[in-house]
Design an enzyme around this catalytic site. Structure first.
Site, PDB file in Angstrom:
ATOM      1  N   ASP A   1      13.664 -74.748  53.224  1.00  0.00           N
ATOM      2  CA  ASP A   1      13.110 -74.656  53.853  1.00  0.00           C
ATOM      3  C   ASP A   1      13.388 -75.733  54.761  1.00  0.00           C
ATOM      4  O   ASP A   1      14.068 -75.480  56.114  1.00  0.00           O
ATOM      5  CB  ASP A   1      11.308 -75.100  53.915  1.00  0.00           C
ATOM      6  CG  ASP A   1      10.924 -72.992  53.281  1.00  0.00           C
ATOM      7  OD1 ASP A   1      11.671 -72.621  52.370  1.00  0.00           O
ATOM      8  OD2 ASP A   1      10.034 -73.042  53.840  1.00  0.00           O
TER       9      ASP A   1
ATOM     10  N   ASN B   1      13.516 -67.851  53.816  1.00  0.00           N
ATOM     11  CA  ASN B   1      12.550 -67.409  53.940  1.00  0.00           C
ATOM     12  C   ASN B   1      11.734 -68.230  54.818  1.00  0.00           C
ATOM     13  O   ASN B   1      10.257 -68.807  53.579  1.00  0.00           O
ATOM     14  CB  ASN B   1      12.123 -66.584  52.560  1.00  0.00           C
ATOM     15  CG  ASN B   1      10.966 -66.138  52.518  1.00  0.00           C
ATOM     16  OD1 ASN B   1      10.275 -65.695  53.618  1.00  0.00           O
ATOM     17  ND2 ASN B   1      10.021 -66.183  51.538  1.00  0.00           N
TER      18      ASN B   1
ATOM     19  N   ASP C   1      -2.966 -72.465  51.022  1.00  0.00           N
ATOM     20  CA  ASP C   1      -1.695 -72.792  50.175  1.00  0.00           C
ATOM     21  C   ASP C   1      -1.993 -73.508  49.037  1.00  0.00           C
ATOM     22  O   ASP C   1      -1.247 -73.361  47.958  1.00  0.00           O
ATOM     23  CB  ASP C   1      -0.276 -73.917  50.694  1.00  0.00           C
ATOM     24  CG  ASP C   1       0.463 -72.754  51.959  1.00  0.00           C
ATOM     25  OD1 ASP C   1       0.499 -71.809  52.202  1.00  0.00           O
ATOM     26  OD2 ASP C   1       1.740 -73.261  52.323  1.00  0.00           O
TER      27      ASP C   1
ATOM     28  N   GLU D   1       5.056 -65.595  51.124  1.00  0.00           N
ATOM     29  CA  GLU D   1       6.421 -65.214  51.186  1.00  0.00           C
ATOM     30  C   GLU D   1       6.501 -63.664  50.712  1.00  0.00           C
ATOM     31  O   GLU D   1       7.494 -63.807  50.001  1.00  0.00           O
ATOM     32  CB  GLU D   1       6.768 -66.885  50.412  1.00  0.00           C
ATOM     33  CG  GLU D   1       7.191 -67.729  50.902  1.00  0.00           C
ATOM     34  CD  GLU D   1       6.247 -68.556  51.411  1.00  0.00           C
ATOM     35  OE1 GLU D   1       7.016 -69.608  52.405  1.00  0.00           O
ATOM     36  OE2 GLU D   1       5.236 -68.650  51.734  1.00  0.00           O
TER      37      GLU D   1
ATOM     38  N   HIS E   1       7.848 -69.693  45.438  1.00  0.00           N
ATOM     39  CA  HIS E   1       7.377 -71.522  44.387  1.00  0.00           C
ATOM     40  C   HIS E   1       5.553 -71.303  44.979  1.00  0.00           C
ATOM     41  O   HIS E   1       5.857 -71.378  43.127  1.00  0.00           O
ATOM     42  CB  HIS E   1       7.911 -71.735  45.833  1.00  0.00           C
ATOM     43  CG  HIS E   1       7.220 -71.863  47.692  1.00  0.00           C
ATOM     44  ND1 HIS E   1       6.471 -73.113  47.884  1.00  0.00           N
ATOM     45  CD2 HIS E   1       7.047 -71.274  47.902  1.00  0.00           C
ATOM     46  CE1 HIS E   1       6.109 -72.690  49.092  1.00  0.00           C
ATOM     47  NE2 HIS E   1       6.742 -71.865  48.808  1.00  0.00           N
ATOM     48  N   ARG E   2       5.332 -70.358  44.893  1.00  0.00           N
ATOM     49  CA  ARG E   2       3.762 -70.865  44.770  1.00  0.00           C
ATOM     50  C   ARG E   2       2.752 -70.355  43.760  1.00  0.00           C
ATOM     51  O   ARG E   2       2.364 -70.809  43.064  1.00  0.00           O
ATOM     52  CB  ARG E   2       2.641 -70.844  45.808  1.00  0.00           C
ATOM     53  CG  ARG E   2       3.052 -72.085  47.757  1.00  0.00           C
ATOM     54  CD  ARG E   2       1.648 -72.352  48.308  1.00  0.00           C
ATOM     55  NE  ARG E   2       2.611 -73.386  48.684  1.00  0.00           N
ATOM     56  CZ  ARG E   2       3.045 -74.074  49.096  1.00  0.00           C
ATOM     57  NH1 ARG E   2       3.100 -75.848  47.796  1.00  0.00           N
ATOM     58  NH2 ARG E   2       3.749 -75.071  49.759  1.00  0.00           N
TER      59      ARG E   2
ATOM     60  N   LYS F   1      11.984 -74.306  46.829  1.00  0.00           N
ATOM     61  CA  LYS F   1      11.724 -73.802  48.852  1.00  0.00           C
ATOM     62  C   LYS F   1      11.004 -74.849  48.873  1.00  0.00           C
ATOM     63  O   LYS F   1      11.287 -75.869  49.605  1.00  0.00           O
ATOM     64  CB  LYS F   1      11.065 -72.654  48.706  1.00  0.00           C
ATOM     65  CG  LYS F   1      10.700 -71.865  50.419  1.00  0.00           C
ATOM     66  CD  LYS F   1       9.620 -70.770  49.667  1.00  0.00           C
ATOM     67  CE  LYS F   1       9.618 -69.966  51.142  1.00  0.00           C
ATOM     68  NZ  LYS F   1       9.251 -70.835  52.017  1.00  0.00           N
TER      69      LYS F   1
END
Length: 422
Positions: free
Chosen positions: A55, A97, A300, A328, A377-378, A403
């Site tokens: 990012d 993204n 998040d 995302e 990623h999360r 990311k």
């Protein structure tokens, strides 16, 4: 570990408390805000503690395309040199993204002179941006996004007109942050007003934006709730330290409590100012987490908390998380599906709420769960936590952590966690 060589990664359950020292990467949110504001400041700014990830690389690359000089001094320190102006790039700005880069630059490129196209990957092309487009239009910016998502075309004229703009921030606080950062470069003072009931998710990220702006000379007041007045100051070059990423810390805090371990963060994580830092107290309440968790201001961190809740003593309902559907990926459904892959019936959705049916007996159990990360990623990082406690947890596309936390798997290995190719 060379993650590129592993399309899937299986987590080996730990046999005791995890311990060790880690260095948490810098905050993505602060890095991309500081990059942009420093680029709008005339002169030389040095940023320390910078995160280098997909990012932030997208943001830096776009700024270079618009004439900003960025020099890397070491792994976490960069210098930006700027005329204080953005040049229209020769090619479209491709931002992958990266939501922050896409939303922030959609507003900021109004200060350039010429046509600017902002685009992203297939995932970004599904993420809404129409409320920001409409707000910029009300400021006299010629901007269009035919699908309501990127690509966005801005026919920039070196600035914008208008001294009041309202914004519907129901889908993302990033729209507000984008307008606030632009507003300091107006011809007059600008008021940014929330449209609606002011029940904005991620409000703490607006405070982060204001903090960065003020560090670079902006003057902002809040005459009433949901209204910000930004003076016509522009920005001045400054040196700015970026704190470690609180969202990244949530995985490690959860790993501590699940295994009874102790991690040396080499800093006082209680001093973090980002919104997700507030998740620490909830994490530390495990295995007696609250029955209802409002995730609106710690968005998040919700995937981390949801996986932790699977091993809790009692069920947990997550509310205020509708915005997670336009991240995302649809994180509400992705987390629900992942939990049910661990054990059928472990979670379900009710409207936009997520209910996790806690099962302490999962610790030590065996599953055959291949977690679809949706290139998010999360999702990859939160389900690695389940792998600490259960055999058979496989993460699909593990490299998507690049990311925001490119060294995540290396960090887990340094703490004694085993990783293998399934």
């Amino acid at each position: 570990m060379n993650i590129d060589a592993f399309p899937q990664l299986e987590i080996v359950p730990v046999t005791g408390p995890i311990t060790g020292a880690v260095v948490v990467p810098g905050s993505k949110s602060l890095t991309n805000r500081a990059f942009l504001v420093a680029a709008l400041a005339k002169g030389e700014s040095t940023l320390s503690g910078v995160l280098t990830s997909d990012d932030t690389v997208h943001m830096a690359t776009a700024l270079k395309q618009m004439g900003v000089e960025i020099e890397t001094l070491d792994a976490t320190t960069v210098t930006l040199r700027s005329s204080g102006k953005l040049k229209a790039p020769a090619e479209p700005l491709f931002l992958g993204n990266a939501g922050t880069a896409t939303r922030f630059l959609t507003a900021a490129v109004a200060l350039a002179d010429g046509a600017v196209v902002i685009d992203g990957d297939a995932h970004m092309r599904k993420r809404p941006i129409q409320p920001l487009v409409e707000a910029l239009t009300r400021l006299g910016v010629k901007v269009s996004a035919p699908t309501g998502c990127p690509p966005v075309t801005v026919k920039a004229r070196g600035g914008f007109s208008g001294d009041v703009v309202d914004i519907d921030a129901g889908l993302s606080s990033q729209y507000v942050s984008a307008l606030l950062m632009l507003a300091a470069c107006g011809e007059t003072a600008v008021e940014v007003r929330l449209r609606g009931d002011h029940g904005i998710g991620g409000r703490g990220y607006i405070d982060l934006t204001l903090g960065v702006m003020q560090a670079f000379g902006a003057k902002v007041s809040q005459p009433s709730d949901g209204v910000w007045r930004v003076e016509r100051t522009g920005y001045v070059a400054a040196d700015y330290p970026i704190e470690p990423d609180a969202s990244s810390c949530t995985y490690l805090w959860a790993a501590e409590v699940l295994t009874g371990g102790k991690i040396d963060f080499q800093m006082d994580t209680a001093a973090l100012t980002q919104p997700d830092a507030k998740a620490r107290d909830i994490i530390m309440s495990w295995p007696n987490m609250p029955a209802i968790i409002d995730g609106s201001q710690i968005q998040d961190a919700v995937p981390t908390l949801a996986v932790l809740a699977a091993f809790n003593q009692t069920p947990v309902r997550f509310v205020g998380i509708a915005n997670l559907r336009v991240k995302e990926c649809d994180r509400v459904s992705a987390v629900c599906d992942g939990l049910n892959a661990l054990r059928a019936g472990l979670a379900h959705e009710e409207g936009d709420d997520l209910i996790v049916h806690a099962d302490p007996a999962l610790s030590g159990a065996t599953t055959k769960a291949v977690i679809d990360t949706h290139n998010d990623h999360r999702i990859a990082m939160c389900f690695s936590l389940a792998g600490l406690m259960m055999s058979g947890v496989v993460i699909d596309n593990p490299k998507c952590v690049s990311k925001t936390f490119p060294t995540y798997w290396d960090v887990l290995e340094s703490l004694g966690v085993g990783l293998k190719h399934p």
